[in-house]
Design a protein around this motif. Structure first.
Motif, PDB file in Angstrom:
ATOM      1  N   LEU A  81       0.827  -1.204   0.000  1.00  0.00           N
ATOM      2  CA  LEU A  81       0.000   0.000   0.000  1.00  0.00           C
ATOM      3  C   LEU A  81       0.861   1.254   0.000  1.00  0.00           C
ATOM      4  CD1 LEU A  81      -2.669  -1.100   2.639  1.00  0.00           C
ATOM      5  CD2 LEU A  81      -2.878  -1.181   0.152  1.00  0.00           C
ATOM      6  N   GLN A  82       1.912   1.255   0.796  1.00  0.00           N
ATOM      7  CA  GLN A  82       2.785   2.427   0.866  1.00  0.00           C
ATOM      8  C   GLN A  82       3.555   2.630  -0.433  1.00  0.00           C
ATOM      9  OE1 GLN A  82       5.164   2.045   4.434  1.00  0.00           O
ATOM     10  NE2 GLN A  82       3.347   1.901   5.744  1.00  0.00           N
ATOM     11  N   ARG A  83       3.971   1.559  -1.066  1.00  0.00           N
ATOM     12  CA  ARG A  83       4.625   1.687  -2.373  1.00  0.00           C
ATOM     13  C   ARG A  83       3.665   2.259  -3.404  1.00  0.00           C
ATOM     14  NH1 ARG A  83       7.579  -4.247  -2.587  1.00  0.00           N
ATOM     15  NH2 ARG A  83       9.454  -3.709  -1.374  1.00  0.00           N
ATOM     16  N   SER A  84       2.405   1.900  -3.295  1.00  0.00           N
ATOM     17  CA  SER A  84       1.405   2.428  -4.222  1.00  0.00           C
ATOM     18  C   SER A  84       1.233   3.930  -4.030  1.00  0.00           C
ATOM     19  CB  SER A  84       0.065   1.708  -4.009  1.00  0.00           C
ATOM     20  OG  SER A  84       0.199   0.318  -4.203  1.00  0.00           O
ATOM     21  N   VAL A  85       1.199   4.371  -2.784  1.00  0.00           N
ATOM     22  CA  VAL A  85       1.126   5.815  -2.512  1.00  0.00           C
ATOM     23  C   VAL A  85       2.339   6.515  -3.115  1.00  0.00           C
ATOM     24  CG1 VAL A  85       1.199   7.572  -0.715  1.00  0.00           C
ATOM     25  CG2 VAL A  85      -0.236   5.550  -0.408  1.00  0.00           C
ATOM     26  N   ARG A  86       3.493   5.933  -2.922  1.00  0.00           N
ATOM     27  CA  ARG A  86       4.729   6.543  -3.442  1.00  0.00           C
ATOM     28  C   ARG A  86       4.681   6.645  -4.971  1.00  0.00           C
ATOM     29  NH1 ARG A  86       8.912   7.544  -0.518  1.00  0.00           N
ATOM     30  NH2 ARG A  86       8.173   6.161   1.131  1.00  0.00           N
ATOM     31  N   ALA A  87       4.165   5.611  -5.632  1.00  0.00           N
ATOM     32  CA  ALA A  87       4.047   5.632  -7.091  1.00  0.00           C
ATOM     33  C   ALA A  87       3.059   6.704  -7.536  1.00  0.00           C
ATOM     34  CB  ALA A  87       3.617   4.260  -7.602  1.00  0.00           C
ATOM     35  N   ALA A  88       1.961   6.860  -6.786  1.00  0.00           N
ATOM     36  CA  ALA A  88       0.966   7.876  -7.126  1.00  0.00           C
ATOM     37  C   ALA A  88       1.534   9.278  -6.977  1.00  0.00           C
ATOM     38  CB  ALA A  88      -0.276   7.702  -6.264  1.00  0.00           C
ATOM     39  N   VAL A  89       2.322   9.506  -5.938  1.00  0.00           N
ATOM     40  CA  VAL A  89       2.954  10.810  -5.755  1.00  0.00           C
ATOM     41  C   VAL A  89       3.924  11.095  -6.902  1.00  0.00           C
ATOM     42  CG1 VAL A  89       4.548  12.129  -4.292  1.00  0.00           C
ATOM     43  CG2 VAL A  89       2.652  10.867  -3.250  1.00  0.00           C
ATOM     44  N   ALA A  90       4.698  10.097  -7.296  1.00  0.00           N
ATOM     45  CA  ALA A  90       5.626  10.276  -8.423  1.00  0.00           C
ATOM     46  C   ALA A  90       4.862  10.588  -9.705  1.00  0.00           C
ATOM     47  CB  ALA A  90       6.482   9.027  -8.595  1.00  0.00           C
ATOM     48  N   HIS A  91       3.736   9.910  -9.905  1.00  0.00           N
ATOM     49  CA  HIS A  91       2.909  10.166 -11.090  1.00  0.00           C
ATOM     50  C   HIS A  91       2.388  11.605 -11.063  1.00  0.00           C
ATOM     51  CE1 HIS A  91       0.023   8.985 -14.296  1.00  0.00           C
ATOM     52  NE2 HIS A  91      -0.717   9.937 -13.744  1.00  0.00           N
ATOM     53  N   LEU A  99       2.786  22.350  -9.753  1.00  0.00           N
ATOM     54  CA  LEU A  99       1.919  22.500  -8.585  1.00  0.00           C
ATOM     55  C   LEU A  99       2.568  21.952  -7.314  1.00  0.00           C
ATOM     56  CD1 LEU A  99      -1.584  21.435  -9.965  1.00  0.00           C
ATOM     57  CD2 LEU A  99      -0.732  23.759  -9.568  1.00  0.00           C
ATOM     58  N   PRO A 100       2.356  22.617  -6.176  1.00  0.00           N
ATOM     59  CA  PRO A 100       2.742  22.016  -4.898  1.00  0.00           C
ATOM     60  C   PRO A 100       1.950  20.735  -4.689  1.00  0.00           C
ATOM     61  CG  PRO A 100       2.163  24.339  -4.614  1.00  0.00           C
ATOM     62  CD  PRO A 100       1.742  23.948  -6.002  1.00  0.00           C
ATOM     63  N   LEU A 101       2.592  19.724  -4.101  1.00  0.00           N
ATOM     64  CA  LEU A 101       1.941  18.438  -3.881  1.00  0.00           C
ATOM     65  C   LEU A 101       1.607  18.230  -2.411  1.00  0.00           C
ATOM     66  CD1 LEU A 101       3.845  15.791  -6.038  1.00  0.00           C
ATOM     67  CD2 LEU A 101       1.682  16.948  -6.534  1.00  0.00           C
ATOM     68  N   LEU A 102       0.433  17.643  -2.182  1.00  0.00           N
ATOM     69  CA  LEU A 102       0.026  17.154  -0.877  1.00  0.00           C
ATOM     70  C   LEU A 102      -0.267  15.670  -1.020  1.00  0.00           C
ATOM     71  CD1 LEU A 102      -2.604  19.920   0.006  1.00  0.00           C
ATOM     72  CD2 LEU A 102      -0.205  19.856   0.685  1.00  0.00           C
ATOM     73  N   ALA A 103      -0.289  14.958   0.093  1.00  0.00           N
ATOM     74  CA  ALA A 103      -0.674  13.545   0.084  1.00  0.00           C
ATOM     75  C   ALA A 103      -1.603  13.292   1.261  1.00  0.00           C
ATOM     76  CB  ALA A 103       0.554  12.640   0.146  1.00  0.00           C
ATOM     77  N   ASP A 120      10.367   6.926   4.528  1.00  0.00           N
ATOM     78  CA  ASP A 120      11.227   7.571   3.538  1.00  0.00           C
ATOM     79  C   ASP A 120      10.432   8.729   2.934  1.00  0.00           C
ATOM     80  OD1 ASP A 120      13.186   8.256   1.750  1.00  0.00           O
ATOM     81  OD2 ASP A 120      12.894   6.521   0.437  1.00  0.00           O
ATOM     82  N   SER A 121      10.870   9.946   3.156  1.00  0.00           N
ATOM     83  CA  SER A 121      10.089  11.128   2.822  1.00  0.00           C
ATOM     84  C   SER A 121       9.496  11.086   1.416  1.00  0.00           C
ATOM     85  CB  SER A 121      10.951  12.383   2.947  1.00  0.00           C
ATOM     86  OG  SER A 121      10.227  13.531   2.544  1.00  0.00           O
ATOM     87  N   LEU A 122       8.206  11.425   1.338  1.00  0.00           N
ATOM     88  CA  LEU A 122       7.525  11.497   0.046  1.00  0.00           C
ATOM     89  C   LEU A 122       7.816  12.809  -0.677  1.00  0.00           C
ATOM     90  CD1 LEU A 122       3.957  10.108   0.909  1.00  0.00           C
ATOM     91  CD2 LEU A 122       5.695   9.006  -0.502  1.00  0.00           C
ATOM     92  N   ASP A 123       8.429  13.742  -0.022  1.00  0.00           N
ATOM     93  CA  ASP A 123       8.735  15.051  -0.614  1.00  0.00           C
ATOM     94  C   ASP A 123       7.464  15.758  -1.060  1.00  0.00           C
ATOM     95  OD1 ASP A 123      10.307  17.190  -1.402  1.00  0.00           O
ATOM     96  OD2 ASP A 123      10.741  16.360  -3.376  1.00  0.00           O
ATOM     97  N   VAL A 124       6.509  15.841  -0.139  1.00  0.00           N
ATOM     98  CA  VAL A 124       5.289  16.606  -0.370  1.00  0.00           C
ATOM     99  C   VAL A 124       5.227  17.712   0.683  1.00  0.00           C
ATOM    100  CG1 VAL A 124       4.028  14.693  -1.410  1.00  0.00           C
ATOM    101  CG2 VAL A 124       3.896  15.052   1.068  1.00  0.00           C
TER     102      VAL A 124
END
Length: 225
Positions: A81-91, A99-103, A120-124
């Motif tokens: 699930l966390q890898r999926s969130v990370r992939a979505a943020v990268a997308h 745009l600034p990103l939030l998660a 591992d920081s998502l950089d959002v």
């Protein structure tokens, strides 16, 4: 005008999951929003939330976790699930680098987003939690929030005062311990879906507007956009 587009997000091993990008005409930021354990990205509660914040110029990227994409009911392991969130943020970053990103996300989805960042920081810029699931129903506790001390970004908690998965006093205590990083917007009479009873005398559309406006105000006051 608000535009909605269907897309897909690449995961590991050439797998992809469906996603929906909802963009107002002049967005202020883009929120990557994960769904909860029991329903996918098209659930009415998530749809209402996404359209509500879009009206205040906040774009959203919703996506399916692998188990919902495959039609399964049991959630994937947290690491998946966390890898999926990370992939979505990268997308999202690739799609709208301007745009600034939030998660964040609804219930389990928000917890997985913050868990990904804690490891591992998502950089959002920050996190929006729609009904953060602090504990199982009828089993008050705060251990599910332990990882939030590792999230060194602003966090907004949108929770209901009748939420059986988040005792309001315990959640307020968690936010107090997190200090200035955490903001709590408590929806009076709201349940785990931020729905109020008809006997409350409040219209649900007014509550939904309150929630969207709380996100908009937090973006402005805590993040500056």
């Amino acid at each position: 005008m608000t535009l909605i587009s269907e897309t897909s997000i690449a995961l590991r091993n050439d797998r992809r999951v469906s996603a929906l990008l909802l963009e107002p005409e002049t967005p202020r930021c883009l929120l990557v929003f994960a769904h909860g354990a029991g329903a996918g990205m098209r659930h009415a509660t998530i749809e209402t939330f996404a359209r509500g914040v879009a009206g205040l110029r906040i774009a959203t990227l919703r996506f399916q976790f692998p188990y919902t994409e495959a039609g399964r009911r049991r959630p994937d392991p947290p690491l998946v699930l966390q890898r999926s969130v990370r992939a979505a943020v990268a997308h999202a970053r690739d799609a709208r680098p301007d745009l600034p990103l939030l998660a964040g996300g609804r219930s389990m989805g928000g917890r997985m987003a913050s868990g990904a960042d804690a490891s591992d920081s998502l950089d959002v810029a920050g996190f929006v939690f729609h009904a953060f699931p602090l504990h199982p129903p009828g089993k008050p506790g705060t251990s599910r929030a332990d990882h939030l001390s590792e999230v060194e970004k602003p966090m907004l908690f949108l929770n209901g005062s009748r939420d059986r998965l988040a005792d309001p006093e315990l959640l307020a205590g968690v936010c107090d311990r997190l200090g200035p990083h955490a903001s709590l917007h408590l929806v009076e009479g709201g349940d785990h879906s931020l729905q109020v009873l008809k006997s409350s005398g409040r219209r649900q559309e007014d509550v939904d507007r309150e929630v969207a406006e709380a996100v908009s105000k937090w973006c402005r006051d805590a993040l500056g956009f």
